[in-house]
Design a protein around this motif. Structure first.
Motif, PDB file in Angstrom:
ATOM      1  N   ASP A  32       0.833  -1.209   0.000  1.00  0.00           N
ATOM      2  CA  ASP A  32       0.000   0.000   0.000  1.00  0.00           C
ATOM      3  C   ASP A  32       0.865   1.255   0.000  1.00  0.00           C
ATOM      4  O   ASP A  32       0.516   2.250  -0.651  1.00  0.00           O
ATOM      5  CB  ASP A  32      -0.926  -0.025   1.228  1.00  0.00           C
ATOM      6  CG  ASP A  32      -2.017   1.027   1.136  1.00  0.00           C
ATOM      7  OD1 ASP A  32      -2.446   1.345   0.008  1.00  0.00           O
ATOM      8  OD2 ASP A  32      -2.458   1.519   2.198  1.00  0.00           O
ATOM      9  N   ASP A  96       0.374   6.919   3.530  1.00  0.00           N
ATOM     10  CA  ASP A  96       0.196   5.667   4.269  1.00  0.00           C
ATOM     11  C   ASP A  96       0.850   5.683   5.653  1.00  0.00           C
ATOM     12  O   ASP A  96       1.316   4.656   6.127  1.00  0.00           O
ATOM     13  CB  ASP A  96       0.709   4.469   3.437  1.00  0.00           C
ATOM     14  CG  ASP A  96       0.138   3.133   3.929  1.00  0.00           C
ATOM     15  OD1 ASP A  96      -1.028   3.093   4.342  1.00  0.00           O
ATOM     16  OD2 ASP A  96       0.878   2.128   3.908  1.00  0.00           O
ATOM     17  N   HIS A 123      -4.800   6.121   5.929  1.00  0.00           N
ATOM     18  CA  HIS A 123      -5.973   5.460   6.523  1.00  0.00           C
ATOM     19  C   HIS A 123      -5.673   4.875   7.910  1.00  0.00           C
ATOM     20  O   HIS A 123      -6.299   3.895   8.302  1.00  0.00           O
ATOM     21  CB  HIS A 123      -6.534   4.390   5.568  1.00  0.00           C
ATOM     22  CG  HIS A 123      -5.625   3.208   5.393  1.00  0.00           C
ATOM     23  ND1 HIS A 123      -6.091   1.911   5.378  1.00  0.00           N
ATOM     24  CD2 HIS A 123      -4.288   3.124   5.227  1.00  0.00           C
ATOM     25  CE1 HIS A 123      -5.064   1.089   5.216  1.00  0.00           C
ATOM     26  NE2 HIS A 123      -3.965   1.788   5.109  1.00  0.00           N
ATOM     27  N   HIS A 124      -4.678   5.447   8.611  1.00  0.00           N
ATOM     28  CA  HIS A 124      -4.407   5.028   9.991  1.00  0.00           C
ATOM     29  C   HIS A 124      -5.085   5.990  10.963  1.00  0.00           C
ATOM     30  O   HIS A 124      -5.287   7.164  10.628  1.00  0.00           O
ATOM     31  CB  HIS A 124      -2.899   4.997  10.254  1.00  0.00           C
ATOM     32  CG  HIS A 124      -2.178   3.971   9.438  1.00  0.00           C
ATOM     33  ND1 HIS A 124      -1.708   4.240   8.174  1.00  0.00           N
ATOM     34  CD2 HIS A 124      -1.888   2.678   9.693  1.00  0.00           C
ATOM     35  CE1 HIS A 124      -1.138   3.139   7.685  1.00  0.00           C
ATOM     36  NE2 HIS A 124      -1.240   2.171   8.584  1.00  0.00           N
ATOM     37  N   THR A 142      -4.609   3.158   1.649  1.00  0.00           N
ATOM     38  CA  THR A 142      -4.271   4.499   1.174  1.00  0.00           C
ATOM     39  C   THR A 142      -4.499   4.573  -0.339  1.00  0.00           C
ATOM     40  O   THR A 142      -4.939   5.580  -0.860  1.00  0.00           O
ATOM     41  CB  THR A 142      -2.812   4.838   1.538  1.00  0.00           C
ATOM     42  OG1 THR A 142      -2.710   4.795   2.960  1.00  0.00           O
ATOM     43  CG2 THR A 142      -2.412   6.208   1.050  1.00  0.00           C
ATOM     44  N   ASP A 174      -3.397  -4.599   1.032  1.00  0.00           N
ATOM     45  CA  ASP A 174      -3.919  -4.152   2.327  1.00  0.00           C
ATOM     46  C   ASP A 174      -5.227  -4.840   2.721  1.00  0.00           C
ATOM     47  O   ASP A 174      -5.656  -4.748   3.869  1.00  0.00           O
ATOM     48  CB  ASP A 174      -4.110  -2.630   2.349  1.00  0.00           C
ATOM     49  CG  ASP A 174      -3.021  -1.939   3.158  1.00  0.00           C
ATOM     50  OD1 ASP A 174      -1.932  -2.533   3.295  1.00  0.00           O
ATOM     51  OD2 ASP A 174      -3.251  -0.824   3.670  1.00  0.00           O
TER      52      ASP A 174
HETATM   53 MN   LIG Z   1      -1.968   0.917   4.251  1.00  0.00          MN
END
Ligand SMILES: [Mn+2]
Length: 340
Positions: A32, A96, A123-124, A142, A174
């Motif tokens: 990703d 990411d 996307h964390h 991401t 992912d």
């Molecule tokens: Mn990721």
């Protein structure tokens, strides 16, 4: 997933005004990380920008096909040139990862020191503040976020095979080839759009997933048959590998990618971990089968880490034996199920 118009307008302005653009991502880059950097790179290339991808250390060799014909620098191999590239850039993308530090100490500090505009695409959970932030923890990857951003900026027609290959790679890695983090129908719509460019899913899948070395396959077999501990009552399991075992199998970066997931193949296991000994730490990965077992919280509270609800990482600074003892106590106490 709905993007804010204000963010897109702001991003458009930043891209228009930038000549030198640098794209950065996290240490030990995965599919990703590399996919989102390369997808964005190929898009910006169409706009005739001066673009460099900077990765902290080398990607696993199965991802190298994505970096072919892509202008990139490996930070730890070329610190001086990488720093100069950051200094020269008028726009930096942070991909990411939820903060600069995830690029490692030196590269992270370098990014933080830069005064140029910075855009986060990630996307964390719990992201730091950036000039513009596209942070969507509920999205698969991401790469999926990048897909929506590019589509909003330039329309679906802009996607070519290079962009599509990169973004598809990140979405498929992912989600473990579409087996988790993909309960939203939108992700399949996004993939359908990418496939319209003519990319071949079987070819990409073979490049990414079917390129094990003999040593890697043997290491996997050894880990599962000899180094797996199961706690049936607690529905938990973990695999642990010492440095000398990794050396014996000539460990290469990426060789343990996905190994943790094998524990979840056991019927009746909902929480699992992979412990592997590195230079000054025990690297840990955590997985769960259910959102109720929040391994992001677990990694954050006990193991200096974090990530996603059902997939996270951490580190232990004691010896392997001490880390195992501590983890086993936590398993027996069911500490992986958050009580608050
Ligand atoms: Mn990721």
């Amino acid at each position: 997933m709905i993007l804010k118009n204000k963010d897109i307008t702001e991003l458009q302005k930043l891209i228009n005004n930038a000549k030198n653009i640098t794209i950065a991502t996290h240490i030990n880059p995965d599919g990703d990380a590399i996919g989102s950097c390369c997808g964005l790179y190929h898009y910006l290339n169409l706009l005739s920008k001066n673009i460099t991808i900077i990765i902290p250390n080398n990607a696993p060799s199965n991802l190298n096909f994505l970096l072919k014909n892509v202008n990139h620098i490996v930070f730890e191999e070329n610190v001086k040139q990488a720093k100069q590239t950051f200094i020269n850039s008028d726009l930096i993308f942070v991909m990411d990862m939820n903060n600069d530090n995830r690029s490692g100490d030196t590269m992270g500090k370098t990014i933080t020191e830069m005064n140029s505009n910075k855009v986060l695409i990630d996307h964390h959970v719990n992201p730091d503040k950036y000039n513009v932030s596209f942070s969507y923890p509920d999205v698969s990857s991401t790469c999926e976020v990048v897909f929506y951003i590019l589509k909003k900026l330039s329309g679906e027609k802009i996607f070519n095979k290079d962009i599509a290959t990169a973004l598809y790679s990140g979405i498929s890695t992912d989600t473990g080839s579409f087996s988790y983090s993909c309960n939203h129908s939108e992700v399949y719509t996004a993939v359908a759009s990418l496939l319209k460019t003519g990319i071949k899913v079987n070819k990409i899948h073979n490049e990414i997933f079917n390129t094990y070395s003999k040593n890697r396959l043997h290491l996997l077999g050894y880990a599962i048959s000899k180094k797996l501990k199961i706690f049936e009552q607690q529905r938990a399991a973990y695999i642990y590998l010492d440095k000398k075992e990794l050396d014996y199998y000539h460990y290469q970066p990426g060789d343990l990618e996905g190994v943790v997931n094998y524990c979840l193949k056991l019927d009746g296991i909902d929480f699992c971990a992979l412990l592997s000994e590195r230079d000054n730490k025990i690297k840990m990965s955590f997985r769960s089968t259910d959102e109720k077992i929040d391994v992001n919280k677990f990694a954050n509270k006990y193991w200096n880490g974090g990530g996603h609800v059902m997939a996270s990482g951490g580190k232990g600074f004691e010896s392997m034996n001490e880390v195992r003892e501590k983890l086993e106590q936590q398993i027996k106490n069911m500490d992986f199920i958050s009580k608050d």
